[in-house]
Design a protein around this motif. Structure first.
Motif, PDB file in Angstrom:
ATOM      1  N   PHE A  27      42.250  39.121  94.681  1.00 28.08           N
ATOM      2  CA  PHE A  27      40.925  38.637  95.079  1.00 28.08           C
ATOM      3  C   PHE A  27      40.925  38.108  96.505  1.00 28.08           C
ATOM      4  CE2 PHE A  27      39.916  38.038  90.416  1.00 28.08           C
ATOM      5  CZ  PHE A  27      39.024  39.092  90.375  1.00 28.08           C
ATOM      6  N   ALA A  28      41.984  37.421  96.916  1.00 30.64           N
ATOM      7  CA  ALA A  28      42.066  36.896  98.279  1.00 30.64           C
ATOM      8  C   ALA A  28      42.128  38.028  99.299  1.00 30.64           C
ATOM      9  CB  ALA A  28      43.272  35.979  98.417  1.00 30.64           C
ATOM     10  N   VAL A  29      42.973  39.029  99.029  1.00 30.52           N
ATOM     11  CA  VAL A  29      43.092  40.169  99.940  1.00 30.52           C
ATOM     12  C   VAL A  29      41.781  40.940  99.992  1.00 30.52           C
ATOM     13  CG1 VAL A  29      44.240  42.415 100.221  1.00 30.52           C
ATOM     14  CG2 VAL A  29      45.586  40.371  99.742  1.00 30.52           C
ATOM     15  N   HIS A  30      41.162  41.131  98.850  1.00 24.73           N
ATOM     16  CA  HIS A  30      39.883  41.848  98.805  1.00 24.73           C
ATOM     17  C   HIS A  30      38.816  41.115  99.617  1.00 24.73           C
ATOM     18  CE1 HIS A  30      36.701  44.364  97.214  1.00 24.73           C
ATOM     19  NE2 HIS A  30      36.030  43.271  96.900  1.00 24.73           N
ATOM     20  N   VAL A  32      39.228  38.935 102.140  1.00 23.25           N
ATOM     21  CA  VAL A  32      39.531  38.981 103.574  1.00 23.25           C
ATOM     22  C   VAL A  32      39.203  40.354 104.143  1.00 23.25           C
ATOM     23  CG1 VAL A  32      41.429  38.948 105.238  1.00 23.25           C
ATOM     24  CG2 VAL A  32      41.247  37.150 103.527  1.00 23.25           C
ATOM     25  N   MET A  33      39.558  41.401 103.427  1.00 20.93           N
ATOM     26  CA  MET A  33      39.280  42.751 103.933  1.00 20.93           C
ATOM     27  C   MET A  33      37.783  43.042 103.956  1.00 20.93           C
ATOM     28  SD  MET A  33      42.394  45.185 102.681  1.00 20.93           S
ATOM     29  CE  MET A  33      42.177  44.926 100.939  1.00 20.93           C
ATOM     30  N   LYS A  34      37.067  42.522 102.991  1.00 16.27           N
ATOM     31  CA  LYS A  34      35.620  42.749 102.952  1.00 16.27           C
ATOM     32  C   LYS A  34      34.923  42.023 104.103  1.00 16.27           C
ATOM     33  CE  LYS A  34      31.726  42.449  99.774  1.00 16.27           C
ATOM     34  NZ  LYS A  34      31.292  41.993  98.458  1.00 16.27           N
ATOM     35  N   LYS A  35      35.347  40.798 104.388  1.00 17.00           N
ATOM     36  CA  LYS A  35      34.719  40.023 105.467  1.00 17.00           C
ATOM     37  C   LYS A  35      35.050  40.590 106.842  1.00 17.00           C
ATOM     38  CE  LYS A  35      34.297  35.633 103.093  1.00 17.00           C
ATOM     39  NZ  LYS A  35      34.726  34.234 103.001  1.00 17.00           N
ATOM     40  N   ASN A  36      36.229  41.198 107.000  1.00 12.97           N
ATOM     41  CA  ASN A  36      36.639  41.707 108.305  1.00 12.97           C
ATOM     42  C   ASN A  36      36.391  43.197 108.476  1.00 12.97           C
ATOM     43  OD1 ASN A  36      37.567  39.252 109.353  1.00 12.97           O
ATOM     44  ND2 ASN A  36      39.434  39.432 108.155  1.00 12.97           N
ATOM     45  N   ASP A  37      35.724  43.818 107.513  1.00 12.39           N
ATOM     46  CA  ASP A  37      35.347  45.233 107.584  1.00 12.39           C
ATOM     47  C   ASP A  37      36.552  46.121 107.904  1.00 12.39           C
ATOM     48  OD1 ASP A  37      33.468  47.235 107.287  1.00 12.39           O
ATOM     49  OD2 ASP A  37      33.021  47.291 109.434  1.00 12.39           O
ATOM     50  N   VAL A  38      37.567  46.035 107.061  1.00 11.68           N
ATOM     51  CA  VAL A  38      38.804  46.804 107.230  1.00 11.68           C
ATOM     52  C   VAL A  38      38.555  48.253 106.833  1.00 11.68           C
ATOM     53  CG1 VAL A  38      41.190  47.010 106.419  1.00 11.68           C
ATOM     54  CG2 VAL A  38      40.192  44.757 106.806  1.00 11.68           C
ATOM     55  N   PRO A  39      39.093  49.215 107.596  1.00 10.26           N
ATOM     56  CA  PRO A  39      38.913  50.616 107.225  1.00 10.26           C
ATOM     57  C   PRO A  39      39.600  50.965 105.899  1.00 10.26           C
ATOM     58  CG  PRO A  39      40.041  50.413 109.359  1.00 10.26           C
ATOM     59  CD  PRO A  39      39.804  49.048 108.842  1.00 10.26           C
ATOM     60  N   VAL A  40      39.230  52.105 105.366  1.00  7.24           N
ATOM     61  CA  VAL A  40      39.720  52.530 104.053  1.00  7.24           C
ATOM     62  C   VAL A  40      41.241  52.654 104.040  1.00  7.24           C
ATOM     63  CG1 VAL A  40      39.653  54.385 102.338  1.00  7.24           C
ATOM     64  CG2 VAL A  40      37.569  53.714 103.522  1.00  7.24           C
ATOM     65  N   TYR A  41      41.824  53.210 105.106  1.00  2.20           N
ATOM     66  CA  TYR A  41      43.283  53.378 105.158  1.00  2.20           C
ATOM     67  C   TYR A  41      43.988  52.020 105.084  1.00  2.20           C
ATOM     68  CZ  TYR A  41      47.911  54.746 106.698  1.00  2.20           C
ATOM     69  OH  TYR A  41      49.260  54.932 106.771  1.00  2.20           O
ATOM     70  N   ARG A  43      42.847  49.308 103.701  1.00  5.31           N
ATOM     71  CA  ARG A  43      42.685  48.789 102.334  1.00  5.31           C
ATOM     72  C   ARG A  43      43.681  49.443 101.388  1.00  5.31           C
ATOM     73  NH1 ARG A  43      36.484  47.365 101.124  1.00  5.31           N
ATOM     74  NH2 ARG A  43      35.976  46.636 103.206  1.00  5.31           N
ATOM     75  N   LEU A  44      43.863  50.757 101.535  1.00  5.56           N
ATOM     76  CA  LEU A  44      44.807  51.461 100.674  1.00  5.56           C
ATOM     77  C   LEU A  44      46.234  50.939 100.872  1.00  5.56           C
ATOM     78  CD1 LEU A  44      43.568  55.167 100.877  1.00  5.56           C
ATOM     79  CD2 LEU A  44      43.404  53.597  98.946  1.00  5.56           C
ATOM     80  N   VAL A  45      46.590  50.675 102.112  1.00  9.46           N
ATOM     81  CA  VAL A  45      47.931  50.162 102.390  1.00  9.46           C
ATOM     82  C   VAL A  45      48.097  48.773 101.786  1.00  9.46           C
ATOM     83  CG1 VAL A  45      49.475  49.363 104.222  1.00  9.46           C
ATOM     84  CG2 VAL A  45      48.300  51.557 104.460  1.00  9.46           C
ATOM     85  N   ALA A  46      47.110  47.908 101.987  1.00  5.41           N
ATOM     86  CA  ALA A  46      47.203  46.535 101.468  1.00  5.41           C
ATOM     87  C   ALA A  46      47.249  46.525  99.939  1.00  5.41           C
ATOM     88  CB  ALA A  46      46.023  45.707 101.961  1.00  5.41           C
ATOM     89  N   TYR A  47      46.384  47.301  99.307  1.00  6.02           N
ATOM     90  CA  TYR A  47      46.388  47.358  97.840  1.00  6.02           C
ATOM     91  C   TYR A  47      47.661  48.027  97.324  1.00  6.02           C
ATOM     92  CZ  TYR A  47      41.484  45.955  97.826  1.00  6.02           C
ATOM     93  OH  TYR A  47      40.322  45.268  97.991  1.00  6.02           O
TER      94      TYR A  47
END
Length: 69
Positions: A27-30, A32-41, A43-47
């Motif tokens: 939930f924390a990673v999700h 942070v990525m949502k607020k900073n508009d991280v690209p799909v790639y 997100r895939l790496v982080a998840y």
């Protein structure tokens, strides 16, 4: 309470705590990525990294069950 019972309960509590920790990290990673508009790639790496960490703990649990440790 016998030492074996206490050890079993301690092991179960640790596993449950790790599952809760991984859920909170997800939930924390999700968030942070949502607020900073991280690209799909990204997100895939982080998840993927988070998922591999969780998979490692799951495999460790399976190995413990198989070998009876």
């Amino acid at each position: 309470m016998s030492p074996e019972t206490f050890q079993t309960l301690e092991s179960i509590a640790l596993d449950v705590a790790l599952v809760v920790l991984f859920i909170l990290m997800f939930f924390a990673v999700h968030d942070v990525m949502k607020k900073n508009d991280v690209p799909v790639y990204g997100r895939l790496v982080a998840y993927g990294v988070l998922g591999l960490g969780a998979l490692g703990f799951a495999i460790k649990g399976i190995i413990k069950l198989v070998y009876g440790i």
